[in-house]
Design an enzyme around this catalytic site. Structure first.
Site, PDB file in Angstrom:
ATOM      1  N   HIS A 125      76.181  44.766  62.878  1.00 13.63           N
ATOM      2  CA  HIS A 125      76.873  43.553  62.448  1.00 13.63           C
ATOM      3  C   HIS A 125      78.393  43.746  62.465  1.00 13.63           C
ATOM      4  O   HIS A 125      78.895  44.823  62.116  1.00 13.63           O
ATOM      5  CB  HIS A 125      76.409  43.132  61.059  1.00 13.63           C
ATOM      6  CG  HIS A 125      75.015  42.575  61.059  1.00 13.63           C
ATOM      7  ND1 HIS A 125      74.244  42.481  59.917  1.00 13.63           N
ATOM      8  CD2 HIS A 125      74.246  42.080  62.068  1.00 13.63           C
ATOM      9  CE1 HIS A 125      73.063  41.952  60.225  1.00 13.63           C
ATOM     10  NE2 HIS A 125      73.045  41.706  61.512  1.00 13.63           N
ATOM     11  N   HIS A 174      74.836  49.908  61.256  1.00 12.63           N
ATOM     12  CA  HIS A 174      74.158  48.865  62.030  1.00 12.63           C
ATOM     13  C   HIS A 174      75.187  48.025  62.766  1.00 12.63           C
ATOM     14  O   HIS A 174      76.391  48.227  62.617  1.00 12.63           O
ATOM     15  CB  HIS A 174      73.245  48.015  61.143  1.00 12.63           C
ATOM     16  CG  HIS A 174      73.931  47.203  60.093  1.00 12.63           C
ATOM     17  ND1 HIS A 174      74.563  47.766  59.009  1.00 12.63           N
ATOM     18  CD2 HIS A 174      74.067  45.855  59.933  1.00 12.63           C
ATOM     19  CE1 HIS A 174      75.052  46.814  58.237  1.00 12.63           C
ATOM     20  NE2 HIS A 174      74.770  45.637  58.788  1.00 12.63           N
ATOM     21  N   ASP A 198      73.615  48.102  54.743  1.00 12.17           N
ATOM     22  CA  ASP A 198      73.063  46.931  54.072  1.00 12.17           C
ATOM     23  C   ASP A 198      71.570  47.073  53.800  1.00 12.17           C
ATOM     24  O   ASP A 198      70.861  46.073  53.669  1.00 12.17           O
ATOM     25  CB  ASP A 198      73.314  45.678  54.916  1.00 12.17           C
ATOM     26  CG  ASP A 198      74.776  45.251  54.914  1.00 12.17           C
ATOM     27  OD1 ASP A 198      75.599  45.920  54.259  1.00 12.17           O
ATOM     28  OD2 ASP A 198      75.095  44.256  55.586  1.00 12.17           O
ATOM     29  N   HIS A 225      66.893  45.285  57.091  1.00 13.66           N
ATOM     30  CA  HIS A 225      67.995  44.333  57.280  1.00 13.66           C
ATOM     31  C   HIS A 225      68.163  44.041  58.770  1.00 13.66           C
ATOM     32  O   HIS A 225      68.253  42.888  59.184  1.00 13.66           O
ATOM     33  CB  HIS A 225      69.262  44.924  56.682  1.00 13.66           C
ATOM     34  CG  HIS A 225      70.478  44.068  56.802  1.00 13.66           C
ATOM     35  ND1 HIS A 225      70.587  42.841  56.184  1.00 13.66           N
ATOM     36  CD2 HIS A 225      71.651  44.267  57.470  1.00 13.66           C
ATOM     37  CE1 HIS A 225      71.769  42.326  56.465  1.00 13.66           C
ATOM     38  NE2 HIS A 225      72.432  43.160  57.237  1.00 13.66           N
ATOM     39  N   HIS A 251      78.546  46.611  50.580  1.00 11.94           N
ATOM     40  CA  HIS A 251      79.121  45.394  50.004  1.00 11.94           C
ATOM     41  C   HIS A 251      79.233  45.494  48.497  1.00 11.94           C
ATOM     42  O   HIS A 251      78.455  46.191  47.844  1.00 11.94           O
ATOM     43  CB  HIS A 251      78.252  44.173  50.334  1.00 11.94           C
ATOM     44  CG  HIS A 251      78.298  43.747  51.758  1.00 11.94           C
ATOM     45  ND1 HIS A 251      79.209  42.836  52.247  1.00 11.94           N
ATOM     46  CD2 HIS A 251      77.527  44.111  52.816  1.00 11.94           C
ATOM     47  CE1 HIS A 251      79.001  42.647  53.544  1.00 11.94           C
ATOM     48  NE2 HIS A 251      77.987  43.414  53.911  1.00 11.94           N
ATOM     49  N   ASP A 299      80.808  42.865  60.629  1.00 10.77           N
ATOM     50  CA  ASP A 299      81.506  43.262  59.405  1.00 10.77           C
ATOM     51  C   ASP A 299      81.275  44.730  59.052  1.00 10.77           C
ATOM     52  O   ASP A 299      81.704  45.177  57.979  1.00 10.77           O
ATOM     53  CB  ASP A 299      81.122  42.345  58.238  1.00 10.77           C
ATOM     54  CG  ASP A 299      79.657  42.431  57.853  1.00 10.77           C
ATOM     55  OD1 ASP A 299      78.813  42.667  58.741  1.00 10.77           O
ATOM     56  OD2 ASP A 299      79.339  42.254  56.653  1.00 10.77           O
ATOM     57  N   HIS A 300      80.664  45.481  59.971  1.00  6.99           N
ATOM     58  CA  HIS A 300      80.507  46.926  59.805  1.00  6.99           C
ATOM     59  C   HIS A 300      81.063  47.728  60.978  1.00  6.99           C
ATOM     60  O   HIS A 300      81.158  48.956  60.881  1.00  6.99           O
ATOM     61  CB  HIS A 300      79.031  47.276  59.593  1.00  6.99           C
ATOM     62  CG  HIS A 300      78.489  46.779  58.294  1.00  6.99           C
ATOM     63  ND1 HIS A 300      78.281  47.594  57.202  1.00  6.99           N
ATOM     64  CD2 HIS A 300      78.140  45.538  57.896  1.00  6.99           C
ATOM     65  CE1 HIS A 300      77.831  46.865  56.193  1.00  6.99           C
ATOM     66  NE2 HIS A 300      77.728  45.616  56.596  1.00  6.99           N
TER      67      HIS A 300
END
Length: 243
Positions: free
Chosen positions: A60, A58, A135, A116, A173, A62-63
């Site tokens: 975001h 996805h 996530d 998400h 995570h 942090d990915h």
């Protein structure tokens, strides 16, 4: 004979994991959800400097933050959801639900798993078997509903629950210990959950990852995966958000 698929969790940022995946038959390599250059470059170079695919679940940051840099360095192709192409790094392979992506002799099956985010996808490798679910599903938890609905998440978790028991859940995570506290709060008499929480405490005390974990173990311990209907999942998600 080489293992068909090898999987390594690489800790990045504060509590994220990128996943380094190798097809044992050919040496082809993929990185799932790369968001920090230095530890990933170190891992790739230590393994011979090969990276064929970058799989994004996805959009975001942090990915995805390191995806473009890794493509430039190694010539890897970036794979992500066609529906989210407008907010992902430039895609070399835009995928839809049901598509397959080859990695050497192995292949990833693309599963749309919204909840998400609306465009999130997961990658299922039957050769593992292993599921890279970003996530959507965490060990003993699920992602916050930032864009999707409880009905979206419930449907996504039902799809995941239909995979084989031995499937390794490779999530984005290290949330397992905090998820265990909430799971015990809502399901205190679950003996499998109690045992898993004890195991997780030991692993984290030793600084070790708590994932991957088998889908069978998640079915026994994860309150969101065990939710019997959309309303129950929605209630659990609200409770967890305020826990």
């Amino acid at each position: 004979m080489a293992d068909p698929l090898s999987i390594r969790a690489i800790p990045i940022l504060n509590d994220n994991y990128a996943w380094f995946v190798h097809d044992g038959a050919t040496g082809a390599a993929a990185m799932v959800d790369p968001a920090e250059d230095a530890p990933l470059v170190a891992a790739i170079d230590a393994a011979g400097g090969r990276l064929d695919l970058i799989l994004l679940t996805h959009h975001h940051a942090d990915h995805v933050a390191a995806a473009a840099a890794l493509r430039t360095r190694y010539g890897a192709r970036i794979v992500g959801a066609a529906a989210d192409a407008w907010r992902l790094p430039a895609l070399d392979i835009a995928v839809h639900d049901g598509d397959t992506v080859p990695l050497g002799r192995a292949e990833a099956r693309v599963m749309a798993t919204p909840g998400h985010t609306t465009g999130e996808v997961s990658y299922y490798f039957p050769a593992g078997p292993a599921l890279f679910c970003g996530d959507t599903l965490f060990s003993m938890g699920c992602g916050r509903l930032f864009e999707g609905t409880a009905a979206d998440m419930y449907a996504s978790l039902r799809r995941i629950a239909a995979l084989p028991d031995e499937t390794l859940v490779c999530c984005g995570h290290e949330y397992t210990q905090s998820n265990a506290r909430f799971a015990l709060h809502v399901d205190p008499d679950n003996m499998a959950l109690r045992a898993r929480a004890r195991q997780v405490a030991i692993l984290r005390g030793e600084g070790r990852p708590t994932v991957p974990v088998t889908l069978a173990e998640e079915r026994a311990t994860n309150p969101f995966l065990r939710a019997g209907d959309v309303a129950t999942l929605a209630r659990l998600r609200r409770e967890k958000d305020g826990f």
